[in-house]
Each structure stands twice: as C-alpha cells, then as structure tokens.
Design a protein around this motif. Structure first.
Motif, mmCIF file in Angstrom:
data_model
loop_
_atom_site.group_PDB
_atom_site.id
_atom_site.type_symbol
_atom_site.label_atom_id
_atom_site.label_comp_id
_atom_site.label_asym_id
_atom_site.label_seq_id
_atom_site.Cartn_x
_atom_site.Cartn_y
_atom_site.Cartn_z
ATOM 1 N N LEU A 29 0.827 -1.205 0.000
ATOM 2 C CA LEU A 29 0.000 0.000 0.000
ATOM 3 C C LEU A 29 0.864 1.260 0.000
ATOM 4 C CD1 LEU A 29 -2.945 -0.787 2.455
ATOM 5 C CD2 LEU A 29 -3.060 -0.446 -0.009
ATOM 6 N N LEU A 30 1.907 1.261 0.831
ATOM 7 C CA LEU A 30 2.772 2.440 0.916
ATOM 8 C C LEU A 30 3.503 2.681 -0.397
ATOM 9 C CD1 LEU A 30 3.858 4.680 2.716
ATOM 10 C CD2 LEU A 30 5.632 3.109 3.508
ATOM 11 N N ALA A 31 4.001 1.613 -1.021
ATOM 12 C CA ALA A 31 4.677 1.772 -2.311
ATOM 13 C C ALA A 31 3.709 2.276 -3.380
ATOM 14 C CB ALA A 31 5.295 0.440 -2.738
ATOM 15 N N ALA A 32 2.468 1.796 -3.366
ATOM 16 C CA ALA A 32 1.482 2.263 -4.339
ATOM 17 C C ALA A 32 1.142 3.732 -4.123
ATOM 18 C CB ALA A 32 0.221 1.400 -4.248
ATOM 19 N N VAL A 33 0.994 4.137 -2.860
ATOM 20 C CA VAL A 33 0.677 5.537 -2.563
ATOM 21 C C VAL A 33 1.817 6.448 -3.001
ATOM 22 C CG1 VAL A 33 0.378 7.162 -0.656
ATOM 23 C CG2 VAL A 33 -0.951 5.055 -0.715
ATOM 24 N N ALA A 34 3.061 6.056 -2.682
ATOM 25 C CA ALA A 34 4.211 6.873 -3.082
ATOM 26 C C ALA A 34 4.333 6.939 -4.598
ATOM 27 C CB ALA A 34 5.488 6.305 -2.459
ATOM 28 N N ALA A 35 4.051 5.830 -5.290
ATOM 29 C CA ALA A 35 4.143 5.829 -6.754
ATOM 30 C C ALA A 35 3.080 6.728 -7.375
ATOM 31 C CB ALA A 35 3.997 4.397 -7.280
ATOM 32 N N VAL A 36 1.857 6.725 -6.825
ATOM 33 C CA VAL A 36 0.805 7.588 -7.350
ATOM 34 C C VAL A 36 1.156 9.058 -7.130
ATOM 35 C CG1 VAL A 36 -1.604 8.283 -7.025
ATOM 36 C CG2 VAL A 36 -1.013 5.865 -7.140
ATOM 37 N N ASN A 37 1.654 9.384 -5.938
ATOM 38 C CA ASN A 37 2.070 10.762 -5.678
ATOM 39 C C ASN A 37 3.196 11.191 -6.613
ATOM 40 O OD1 ASN A 37 0.355 11.668 -3.548
ATOM 41 N ND2 ASN A 37 1.456 10.363 -2.130
ATOM 42 N N PHE A 38 4.152 10.301 -6.822
ATOM 43 C CA PHE A 38 5.269 10.640 -7.693
ATOM 44 C C PHE A 38 4.797 10.843 -9.128
ATOM 45 C CE2 PHE A 38 8.753 9.554 -10.553
ATOM 46 C CZ PHE A 38 9.786 10.325 -10.037
ATOM 47 N N ASP A 39 3.862 10.013 -9.578
ATOM 48 C CA ASP A 39 3.397 10.126 -10.965
ATOM 49 C C ASP A 39 2.553 11.383 -11.174
ATOM 50 O OD1 ASP A 39 2.926 8.969 -13.674
ATOM 51 O OD2 ASP A 39 0.866 8.931 -12.957
ATOM 52 N N LEU A 40 1.627 11.657 -10.258
ATOM 53 C CA LEU A 40 0.734 12.806 -10.440
ATOM 54 C C LEU A 40 1.431 14.128 -10.144
ATOM 55 C CD1 LEU A 40 -2.584 11.403 -8.922
ATOM 56 C CD2 LEU A 40 -1.877 11.517 -11.318
ATOM 57 N N LEU A 41 2.209 14.176 -9.059
ATOM 58 C CA LEU A 41 2.895 15.418 -8.725
ATOM 59 C C LEU A 41 4.114 15.651 -9.603
ATOM 60 C CD1 LEU A 41 2.717 15.245 -4.820
ATOM 61 C CD2 LEU A 41 1.195 16.458 -6.375
ATOM 62 N N GLY A 42 4.693 14.561 -10.121
ATOM 63 C CA GLY A 42 5.870 14.714 -10.960
ATOM 64 C C GLY A 42 5.588 15.367 -12.286
ATOM 65 N N ARG A 43 4.321 15.392 -12.707
ATOM 66 C CA ARG A 43 3.974 16.052 -13.961
ATOM 67 C C ARG A 43 4.150 17.565 -13.880
ATOM 68 N NH1 ARG A 43 -1.712 12.749 -14.981
ATOM 69 N NH2 ARG A 43 -0.779 10.641 -15.019
ATOM 70 N N ARG A 44 4.191 18.083 -12.655
ATOM 71 C CA ARG A 44 4.352 19.524 -12.458
ATOM 72 C C ARG A 44 5.787 19.891 -12.105
ATOM 73 N NH1 ARG A 44 0.049 21.008 -8.016
ATOM 74 N NH2 ARG A 44 0.901 23.074 -8.493
ATOM 75 N N SER A 45 6.674 18.914 -12.083
ATOM 76 C CA SER A 45 8.059 19.173 -11.695
ATOM 77 C C SER A 45 8.991 18.653 -12.774
ATOM 78 C CB SER A 45 8.377 18.496 -10.349
ATOM 79 O OG SER A 45 9.745 18.643 -10.027
ATOM 80 N N SER A 46 10.003 19.437 -13.087
ATOM 81 C CA SER A 46 10.998 19.018 -14.081
ATOM 82 C C SER A 46 12.017 18.045 -13.501
ATOM 83 C CB SER A 46 11.726 20.252 -14.628
ATOM 84 O OG SER A 46 12.375 20.961 -13.565
ATOM 85 N N LEU A 47 12.034 17.899 -12.169
ATOM 86 C CA LEU A 47 13.000 17.004 -11.543
ATOM 87 C C LEU A 47 12.567 15.545 -11.587
ATOM 88 C CD1 LEU A 47 13.937 19.065 -8.350
ATOM 89 C CD2 LEU A 47 15.218 18.866 -10.481
ATOM 90 N N ALA A 48 11.301 15.283 -11.902
ATOM 91 C CA ALA A 48 10.829 13.904 -11.900
ATOM 92 C C ALA A 48 11.566 13.059 -12.933
ATOM 93 C CB ALA A 48 9.323 13.873 -12.150
ATOM 94 N N VAL A 49 11.906 13.665 -14.059
ATOM 95 C CA VAL A 49 12.612 12.917 -15.109
ATOM 96 C C VAL A 49 13.985 12.478 -14.620
ATOM 97 C CG1 VAL A 49 13.478 13.043 -17.475
ATOM 98 C CG2 VAL A 49 11.358 14.204 -16.856
ATOM 99 N N HIS A 50 14.629 13.293 -13.801
ATOM 100 C CA HIS A 50 15.972 12.965 -13.325
ATOM 101 C C HIS A 50 15.955 11.891 -12.236
ATOM 102 C CE1 HIS A 50 16.994 16.341 -15.723
ATOM 103 N NE2 HIS A 50 16.547 17.254 -14.882
ATOM 104 N N TRP A 51 14.826 11.723 -11.563
ATOM 105 C CA TRP A 51 14.725 10.699 -10.529
ATOM 106 C C TRP A 51 14.303 9.346 -11.079
ATOM 107 C CZ3 TRP A 51 16.184 10.497 -5.520
ATOM 108 C CH2 TRP A 51 16.541 11.690 -4.905
ATOM 109 N N GLN A 52 13.784 9.308 -12.288
ATOM 110 C CA GLN A 52 13.313 8.038 -12.837
ATOM 111 C C GLN A 52 14.430 7.005 -13.013
ATOM 112 O OE1 GLN A 52 11.102 9.000 -16.379
ATOM 113 N NE2 GLN A 52 9.400 9.922 -15.235
ATOM 114 N N PRO A 53 15.642 7.379 -13.485
ATOM 115 C CA PRO A 53 16.710 6.360 -13.546
ATOM 116 C C PRO A 53 17.076 5.798 -12.183
ATOM 117 C CG PRO A 53 17.253 8.242 -14.931
ATOM 118 C CD PRO A 53 16.055 8.641 -14.130
ATOM 119 N N LEU A 54 17.075 6.643 -11.151
ATOM 120 C CA LEU A 54 17.379 6.150 -9.811
ATOM 121 C C LEU A 54 16.299 5.185 -9.324
ATOM 122 C CD1 LEU A 54 19.141 6.197 -7.281
ATOM 123 C CD2 LEU A 54 17.851 8.198 -6.502
ATOM 124 N N ILE A 55 15.052 5.468 -9.647
ATOM 125 C CA ILE A 55 13.971 4.566 -9.243
ATOM 126 C C ILE A 55 14.101 3.225 -9.956
ATOM 127 C CG2 ILE A 55 11.477 4.234 -9.323
ATOM 128 C CD1 ILE A 55 11.153 7.192 -8.869
#
Length: 359
Positions: A29-55
């Motif tokens: 559940l926690l991993a799903a919640v964090a993934a949803v937040n990262f996907d939805l909030l990451g659309r408004r941030s340019s840093l999300a693309v740089h964190w995807q390789p680390l994920i």
C-alpha cells in the motif's frame, strides 16, 4: 507546491511507516501511494525525469535480497528445490563452514527477501516524491540556526542526484553523436570517466565558492570555546551509550536509564542552541502557509498517530516474520486507511487545480 514544513511532516510520516512495518500488505500500500504521488505530482516538476533512472536502479536493487537471501538463509519448512551446495573453509568433519552457498531454497526465505526489497522501494519512492517538490532554499530556511551548516550540506547532497543524472544524459547523447554505441559493460568507461571529471570539477567549484563566501567561518569563537563544545557533545554521546546499555541490560529500575537519556538530549540541545546563536541569516522572502497545507498537516499527523498507536498493539499486525512456516499476514483496515491517507498531496493538488480551472 506545499509548504516546506507540511511537506516535511509528510516525508517523516512515510519514512516512519516504511521503516517500522514488515507487513507485505502495508508495504505494498505504501509503495502504491508513493508511486501515485510521484506520478501525479511529478507532472508539475521538471525534476521527476531525473529521478526516474534512480527509481529503476532501485527496482533492480530490490531484487538482490530476493535472489541472495535464499542462497545464504536455508531456514523454513516449505522447501521449493535444492541447489548444489558449496562449502568454503569447512572443518575436517564438514559440520561447520565459514561460507555456505546453495542447499535447500525455501519459500520463507524468498518471502523475507521480497519484504526487504519492498521496504527499500518504499523508502526511495517516498524520498523521490519529496524531492521533486521540495524547494532546497525553503527547506534550508526552515531548519534551526544550529542546523544551518548541516542543512547546507544536505541540500547540496539532495541536488547532487538530479545534476548528475542530467550530466549523465548529456554525456551519453554527446558520445552517441560521435558514433559511440553502448553494447556492453566495457563501453561504459567512456561514459563514467567524463561523469567523474564533471563531478570533481563541480565539487572544486562549489568548495571555492563556499570558501569565498565565508561559509562556516567562526572567527568570533575561540579555540577554548570550540573545545568546550566538542567536549560537551562527546559527553552527551557517552551518556547516550550509558543509557542504552542500562536500558538494554536492566529489566528493572529503568527510570535512571531514561533520566540519563533525557540529560544527554538536553545537553545536545543546549549545545546546538548555543552554537545557533552565532549564526546570522537574512530572509528576503516568506513562504506562505495555505489552507491546503493545514489539511495536509492534519491528515499526516492523524495517520501517524493511528499508525504509532497500532504499532504497539498486537492487533496492528505491523511485524511479519515468515519463519519457520509461511503464513498469511494479518491486516488491519484502520492501519491500511492510515497508509492510504498519504495520497493526500496528489488529491489536494488535484482539488486545487480543479478549483483554479473553475475560477
């Protein structure tokens, strides 16, 4: 973007949940919640693309416990299959070995390795979601004066990952333009050597700029004062060790141990407060606290209180140990709802966006 302090409370809540429980249902559940937040909030941030390789690299690392735990741990009653056994540095009778690989692979060992990997995924996803929206300047300003230098170092470390990811992408594109094709591990040398050079150059430039700005200068503090602070911190750490030893070895009369722990905490707090008075900071911009920050703070605190209360109760099913025989993990709906409440940042952000669209 949320207020830094409310966003920090969300981070602490997610980390407490991810580091406390070993229940696979709660971790999922926690991993799903964090993934949803990262996907939805990451659309408004340019840093999300740089964190995807680390994920993606974290997903790869999470498979390591799943693969290696059954090779080294052979506990459990549900044996799936047997692997050839290699024993190194065994005694002449062959009963004890320093290192043993192979042997029976049990379902319990696979499950425990999967749980360890899920914990790692939850922690990295929570940190990545926090970092894509956290403003390093506001984060640094929200820290106490005594932690100012520590905050500067932390903010530099946080911004290091996206910078290196961007540099890695630029180097890879430049090498491909020159005709280089990455076909194996040996071809990665032309990728990591420029990356190492860029990292060293940035480190030298950062050190020179911080030195030019007088970072961590303490001309008003004498050598005797510095030695006094260091001695008090060393004394506080020694008191912590004494308190931990007292609480760990004594079942009765635990009050003196907690008293020594409180004394050590008060001593460290006084040292930090005294050193913080010497730090001078100027603030030219005040971060606004909005109603959605209040709702996020209340949501996170409520979830954290529920989670902590149930973590001390057998009905919470926080701990899960698959040995000696695999069994079905327990699940408390109230704890699950507390974990699901951490999806609040994405929900509140969507509500605010819909409200703005209607206006």
């Amino acid at each position: 973007m949320y207020h830094t302090q409310a966003w920090l409370v969300w981070l602490v809540t997610g980390l407490v949940m991810g580091l406390t429980t070993t229940n696979p249902f709660y971790l999922t559940l926690l991993a799903a919640v964090a993934a949803v937040n990262f996907d939805l909030l990451g659309r408004r941030s340019s840093l999300a693309v740089h964190w995807q390789p680390l994920i993606r690299f974290t997903l790869f690392l999470s498979l390591m416990p799943l693969l290696f735990n059954p090779l080294f741990v052979h506990e459990g009653e549900t044996v799936l299959f047997h692997l050839p056994t290699w024993r190194w540095f065994a005694d002449p009778e062959g009963r004890v070995a320093l290192l043993t690989l192979g042997g029976p692979v049990t379902l319990e060992a696979l499950t425990y390795g999967a749980i360890r990997g899920m914990s790692l995924i939850c922690i990295i996803l929570t940190f990545a979601t926090f970092n894509i929206l956290a403003n390093p300047s506001y984060l640094l300003r929200s820290l106490p004066k005594s932690m100012y230098q520590m905050g500067v170092v932390t903010s530099i470390a946080v911004s290091f990952v996206p910078q290196m990811t961007l540099a890695l992408r630029d180097i890879r594109e430049a090498q491909m333009v020159r005709g280089h094709r990455f076909r194996g591990v040996r071809d990665l040398l032309v990728l990591f050597m420029p990356l190492l050079t860029i990292g060293l150059e940035r480190a030298m430039q950062l050190a020179e700029s911080m030195e030019a700005r007088g970072f961590s200068r303490q001309d008003d503090m004498s050598a005797a004062q510095q030695n006094t602070y260091k001695g008090l911190v060393a004394l506080a750490l020694f008191l912590v060790l004494v308190a931990v030893a007292w609480l760990g070895l004594t079942d009765k009369a635990r009050l003196p141990g907690w008293a020594v722990m409180a004394l050590a905490a008060a001593l460290i707090g006084w040292v930090f407060h005294s050193m913080g008075k010497r730090v001078q900071r100027s603030r030219y911009l005040t971060e606004l606290w909005r109603p959605r920050d209040t709702r996020l703070l209340a949501l996170c605190l409520t979830s954290l209180v529920i989670f902590i209360l149930f973590s001390r109760s057998p009905a919470g099913f926080m701990g899960y140990y698959p040995y000696p025989r695999l069994h079905w993990p327990g699940f408390n709906p109230l704890v699950g709802a507390a974990i699901m409440a951490l999806i609040g940042p994405a929900v509140l952000s969507r509500e605010q966006r819909d409200k703005n669209d209607r206006i």
